[in-house]
Enzyme design. Structure first.
Site, mmCIF file in Angstrom:
data_model
loop_
_atom_site.group_PDB
_atom_site.id
_atom_site.type_symbol
_atom_site.label_atom_id
_atom_site.label_comp_id
_atom_site.label_asym_id
_atom_site.label_seq_id
_atom_site.Cartn_x
_atom_site.Cartn_y
_atom_site.Cartn_z
ATOM 1 N N LYS A 93 0.858 -1.182 0.000
ATOM 2 C CA LYS A 93 0.000 0.000 0.000
ATOM 3 C C LYS A 93 0.891 1.227 0.000
ATOM 4 C CE LYS A 93 -4.574 0.779 0.328
ATOM 5 N NZ LYS A 93 -5.658 -0.052 -0.196
ATOM 6 N N GLY A 193 -20.742 6.570 4.523
ATOM 7 C CA GLY A 193 -19.867 6.815 3.384
ATOM 8 C C GLY A 193 -20.501 6.350 2.092
ATOM 9 N N VAL A 194 -21.028 7.287 1.314
ATOM 10 C CA VAL A 194 -21.681 6.926 0.043
ATOM 11 C C VAL A 194 -20.940 7.587 -1.116
ATOM 12 C CG1 VAL A 194 -23.963 6.345 0.908
ATOM 13 C CG2 VAL A 194 -23.407 8.738 0.521
ATOM 14 N N GLY A 195 -19.619 7.461 -1.066
ATOM 15 C CA GLY A 195 -18.774 7.993 -2.120
ATOM 16 C C GLY A 195 -18.540 6.964 -3.205
ATOM 17 N N LYS A 196 -17.265 6.699 -3.508
ATOM 18 C CA LYS A 196 -16.903 5.860 -4.644
ATOM 19 C C LYS A 196 -17.539 4.472 -4.580
ATOM 20 C CE LYS A 196 -12.335 6.242 -4.772
ATOM 21 N NZ LYS A 196 -10.978 6.128 -5.341
ATOM 22 N N VAL A 197 -17.481 3.834 -3.426
ATOM 23 C CA VAL A 197 -18.029 2.480 -3.282
ATOM 24 C C VAL A 197 -19.459 2.511 -2.760
ATOM 25 C CG1 VAL A 197 -17.787 0.268 -2.074
ATOM 26 C CG2 VAL A 197 -15.759 1.461 -2.926
ATOM 27 N N GLY A 198 -19.709 3.344 -1.759
ATOM 28 C CA GLY A 198 -20.995 3.353 -1.084
ATOM 29 C C GLY A 198 -22.183 3.595 -1.984
ATOM 30 N N HIS A 199 -22.021 4.462 -2.982
ATOM 31 C CA HIS A 199 -23.196 4.754 -3.811
ATOM 32 C C HIS A 199 -23.549 3.574 -4.713
ATOM 33 C CE1 HIS A 199 -20.467 5.855 -7.179
ATOM 34 N NE2 HIS A 199 -21.530 5.774 -7.956
#
Length: 368
Positions: A93, A193-199
């Site tokens: 990482k 968290g509804v950003g890149k993955v959450g949405h």
């Protein structure tokens, strides 16, 4: 011009770099390019299964020491994630230190790519929090070891699609284990968290008939969901969401440490299954969850869809092939729950044992 001696490297930082209680890391590279303002850490945890693979996080850390610690924790998690996903990759990482909204430039990303390239393929990078497909397109101009690129640049595109799909499969397996039915229909699922993955996860859940509650520190991300899906409920913050009455599943999909001494005692959900990395704030939290009768689907198991996608990119990307592999997260999650029950240990410990065995077998095969 004189040579400046570094005198402020503390014992704490050295202990972090060489700590033995987690097995140590093979290599940690501190990267600096003064011309562009780049400061980055690349951590390679384990390459027993193959070249280290893991994304690049771009974040405004409170301190350089915090950035190093995050890189070490995240890279270790990638070793376990890649092992359980059945990939021939070890764990790595990278973190870039700074606010991406303020310091991210093309020249900085190109400089970062040169550092990745200097490792000669021991580390393969991809997107993470604060980095996007367009960023990997830039990074790939100075290294061949950048995945998560756009289709126009020979890549697979946004890995969040399969990350969300894999988390959904983990939720289905969790529902099967707890309620005897893999459907989420009629279940109340709370997503932080509804950003890149959450949405994307919201879409899967609604399609399966779930009731969805959301929150996010970015109001624009919340509003995007509400505009498209008015049946979704939004709450003020994480504290409100984890205390929601009747919550069946809690899905942390933002930064790590969501499961801690403050949140676990008040959590109303029966299952925790989300996309965020390093959800357990410290050792022992997994036992606290088990003691409360809360099933924890290990984060690095259920969020492996994205790494499955970017790993496939190295061999000529095929989405259908990747989706088949990501669908198997359902079976892997059930296997872990069964192992946990048989051994009388929390699922996180069972997952660790399975991953560690695969890495140990690979190491033994190399030295035989």
């Amino acid at each position: 011009m004189g040579v400046t001696t570094v005198t402020e490297m503390t014992d704490g930082v050295l202990h972090t770099l060489f700590r033995t209680e987690q097995g140590g890391h093979e290599q940690v590279v501190l990267c600096q390019d003064r011309a562009t303002g780049l400061k980055a850490v690349i951590a390679i945890h384990n390459t027993a299964l193959g070249p280290a693979l893991g994304g690049t996080r771009f974040h405004a850390y409170a301190s350089d020491e915090e950035a190093v610690l995050d890189a070490l924790n995240l890279s270790r998690g990638m070793s376990y994630k890649n092992a359980l996903a059945g990939l021939d990759h070890g764990g790595g990482k990278a973190v870039i230190i700074g606010d991406p909204e303020l310091i991210k430039t093309e020249d900085l990303l190109l400089a970062y790519g040169r550092f990745v390239d200097s490792l000669g393929g021991r580390y393969v990078t991809a997107c993470d929090v604060g980095t996007y497909v367009a960023d990997m397109d830039v990074v790939s101009r100075t290294t061949r070891w950048a995945t998560g690129r756009s289709p126009e640049n020979g890549g697979a595109g946004d890995s969040s699609v399969l990350t969300a799909y894999g988390v959904f499969q983990g939720m289905r397996a969790s529902a099967q284990h707890v309620w005897g039915d893999p459907t989420l229909r009629g279940r109340k699922v709370g997503i932080v968290g509804v950003g890149k993955v959450g949405h994307y996860l919201v879409e899967h859940l609604l399609s399966d008939g779930a009731e969805v509650v959301i929150t996010d520190v970015r109001q624009e991300s919340v509003q995007r969901i509400l505009d498209k899906h008015p049946q979704v409920t939004a709450v003020a913050d994480t504290d409100a969401l984890i205390r929601t009455e009747g919550l069946d599943i809690y899905a942390p999909c933002a930064l790590g440490g969501a499961l801690n001494d403050d949140s676990v005692p008040v959590l109303t959900a029966k299952i925790v299954c989300g996309a965020a990395n390093n959800q357990l704030a410290h050792p022992g939290i997994e036992k606290d969850l088990a003691d409360r009768g809360i099933l924890y689907a290990p984060d690095y198991v259920v969020n492996a869809g994205g790494v499955i996608q970017v790993a496939d990119e190295l061999h000529g990307f095929d989405f259908d092939r990747c989706k088949v592999k990501a669908t198997k997260i359902f079976d892997t999650t059930l296997e872990i729950f069964a192992r946990a029950k048989a051994d009388g240990i929390p699922p996180a410990a069972a997952a660790d044992r399975i991953a560690e065995q695969r890495m140990a077998d690979a190491r033994a095969a190399r030295t035989a």
